[in-house]
Design a protein around this motif. Structure first.
Motif, short mmCIF file in Angstrom:
data_model
loop_
_atom_site.label_atom_id
_atom_site.label_comp_id
_atom_site.label_asym_id
_atom_site.label_seq_id
_atom_site.Cartn_x
_atom_site.Cartn_y
_atom_site.Cartn_z
N ASP A 26 36.94 39.25 39.24
CA ASP A 26 37.63 37.99 39.48
C ASP A 26 38.69 37.71 38.42
O ASP A 26 39.20 36.62 38.31
CB ASP A 26 36.63 36.83 39.53
N PHE A 27 39.03 38.75 37.63
CA PHE A 27 39.90 38.55 36.49
C PHE A 27 40.77 39.78 36.31
O PHE A 27 40.26 40.90 36.24
CB PHE A 27 39.00 38.35 35.26
N THR A 28 42.08 39.59 36.26
CA THR A 28 43.01 40.67 36.01
C THR A 28 43.70 40.41 34.69
O THR A 28 44.12 39.27 34.42
CB THR A 28 44.07 40.75 37.13
N ILE A 29 43.82 41.45 33.85
CA ILE A 29 44.54 41.34 32.59
C ILE A 29 45.72 42.29 32.62
O ILE A 29 45.57 43.47 32.95
CB ILE A 29 43.63 41.67 31.39
N LEU A 30 46.88 41.75 32.27
CA LEU A 30 48.08 42.58 32.12
C LEU A 30 48.39 42.68 30.63
O LEU A 30 48.36 41.66 29.92
CB LEU A 30 49.27 41.94 32.84
N TYR A 31 48.69 43.88 30.16
CA TYR A 31 49.10 44.06 28.77
C TYR A 31 50.60 43.84 28.71
O TYR A 31 51.36 44.46 29.46
CB TYR A 31 48.73 45.46 28.28
N VAL A 32 51.02 42.94 27.83
CA VAL A 32 52.43 42.53 27.77
C VAL A 32 52.97 42.69 26.36
O VAL A 32 52.22 42.68 25.38
CB VAL A 32 52.60 41.07 28.25
N ASP A 33 54.27 42.86 26.26
CA ASP A 33 54.91 43.04 24.96
C ASP A 33 55.03 41.73 24.20
O ASP A 33 54.84 41.69 22.99
CB ASP A 33 56.30 43.67 25.17
N ASN A 34 55.33 40.64 24.91
CA ASN A 34 55.58 39.35 24.28
C ASN A 34 54.83 38.27 25.07
O ASN A 34 55.36 37.71 26.03
CB ASN A 34 57.09 39.08 24.29
N LEU B 266 45.85 32.62 29.52
CA LEU B 266 44.98 32.70 30.69
C LEU B 266 45.40 31.66 31.72
O LEU B 266 45.52 30.48 31.40
CB LEU B 266 43.52 32.46 30.29
N PHE B 267 45.60 32.14 32.94
CA PHE B 267 45.89 31.27 34.08
C PHE B 267 44.68 31.32 35.01
O PHE B 267 44.11 32.40 35.23
CB PHE B 267 47.11 31.77 34.85
N ILE B 268 44.30 30.19 35.57
CA ILE B 268 43.30 30.15 36.64
C ILE B 268 44.03 29.66 37.88
O ILE B 268 44.59 28.56 37.89
CB ILE B 268 42.10 29.25 36.28
N LEU B 269 44.03 30.49 38.91
CA LEU B 269 44.83 30.23 40.10
C LEU B 269 44.02 29.53 41.18
O LEU B 269 42.78 29.51 41.14
CB LEU B 269 45.41 31.55 40.61
N GLU B 270 44.71 28.95 42.17
CA GLU B 270 44.04 28.22 43.25
C GLU B 270 43.04 29.08 44.01
O GLU B 270 42.07 28.57 44.56
CB GLU B 270 45.08 27.68 44.24
N THR B 271 43.26 30.36 44.05
CA THR B 271 42.35 31.28 44.76
C THR B 271 41.06 31.51 43.97
O THR B 271 40.13 32.11 44.48
CB THR B 271 43.02 32.64 44.98
N GLY B 272 41.03 31.07 42.70
CA GLY B 272 39.90 31.34 41.82
C GLY B 272 40.14 32.54 40.93
O GLY B 272 39.41 32.76 39.96
N MET B 273 41.15 33.32 41.25
CA MET B 273 41.47 34.48 40.42
C MET B 273 41.94 34.02 39.04
O MET B 273 42.62 33.00 38.91
CB MET B 273 42.58 35.29 41.08
N LYS B 274 41.56 34.77 38.03
CA LYS B 274 42.04 34.53 36.67
C LYS B 274 43.04 35.63 36.33
O LYS B 274 42.82 36.80 36.62
CB LYS B 274 40.89 34.54 35.68
N LEU B 275 44.14 35.24 35.69
CA LEU B 275 45.17 36.18 35.25
C LEU B 275 45.35 36.01 33.76
O LEU B 275 45.72 34.94 33.29
CB LEU B 275 46.49 35.92 35.98
N GLY B 276 45.06 37.10 33.03
CA GLY B 276 45.24 37.09 31.58
C GLY B 276 46.45 37.91 31.19
O GLY B 276 46.74 38.94 31.81
N LEU B 277 47.14 37.46 30.17
CA LEU B 277 48.28 38.18 29.60
C LEU B 277 47.95 38.44 28.14
O LEU B 277 47.84 37.52 27.35
CB LEU B 277 49.56 37.34 29.70
N TRP B 278 47.73 39.70 27.79
CA TRP B 278 47.24 40.06 26.47
C TRP B 278 48.26 40.94 25.76
O TRP B 278 48.78 41.89 26.35
CB TRP B 278 45.93 40.82 26.61
N SER B 279 48.53 40.65 24.51
CA SER B 279 49.49 41.44 23.75
C SER B 279 49.06 42.90 23.70
O SER B 279 47.95 43.22 23.27
CB SER B 279 49.60 40.91 22.32
N ARG B 280 49.95 43.79 24.12
CA ARG B 280 49.64 45.22 24.07
C ARG B 280 49.54 45.71 22.63
O ARG B 280 49.01 46.78 22.36
CB ARG B 280 50.66 46.02 24.86
N HIS B 281 50.02 44.88 21.69
CA HIS B 281 50.00 45.25 20.28
C HIS B 281 48.68 44.89 19.60
O HIS B 281 48.39 45.42 18.52
CB HIS B 281 51.15 44.56 19.54
#
Length: 122
Positions: A5-13, A38-53
């Motif tokens: 229920d949670f997706t994490i994207l590795y991001v530069d900034n 961390l975003f929690i979306l209307e669908t219940g999905m969580k989207l995380g953006l984590w520093s790739r560094h």
């Protein structure tokens, strides 16, 4: 069985990516720091953006390794979102096209993660 229920994207900034997704999704993050959001979306999905560094263990792959798909109700909505995102300056990989599963286009975020908007055929 446990389902994801949670997706994490590795991001530069993370702050820049947080601004991009806040604008794209129309919601504020529920958590934001210099290295993670961390975003929690209307669908219940969580989207995380984590520093790739700073992610541990270190990530071996960044950007472009997958895609987030946004299902919409019809082809007209696909075209509307395409036009809106293009007007915002979001980079496009694929213009609206008919594929085996339906009508779709593909864009990319600042880290080259793919964003697909689609309407099922039928």
């Amino acid at each position: 069985m446990t389902h994801p229920d949670f997706t994490i994207l590795y991001v530069d900034n993370p702050p820049a990516s947080t601004g991009f997704y806040k604008d794209l999704l129309g919601v504020d993050p529920v958590e934001a720091s210099p290295t993670f959001a961390l975003f929690i979306l209307e669908t219940g999905m969580k989207l995380g953006l984590w520093s790739r560094h700073t992610v541990e263990p270190k990530a071996s792959m960044t950007g472009g390794g997958g895609e987030i798909a946004f299902r919409v109700e019809n082809e007209t909505k696909v075209d509307e979102i395409f036009a809106a995102w293009k007007a915002r300056g979001i980079d496009m990989l694929q213009p609206p096209s008919t594929m085996d599963f339906g009508y779709t286009f593909t864009a990319v975020d600042p880290d080259h993660h793919r964003l697909r908007v689609y309407a099922f055929a039928g």
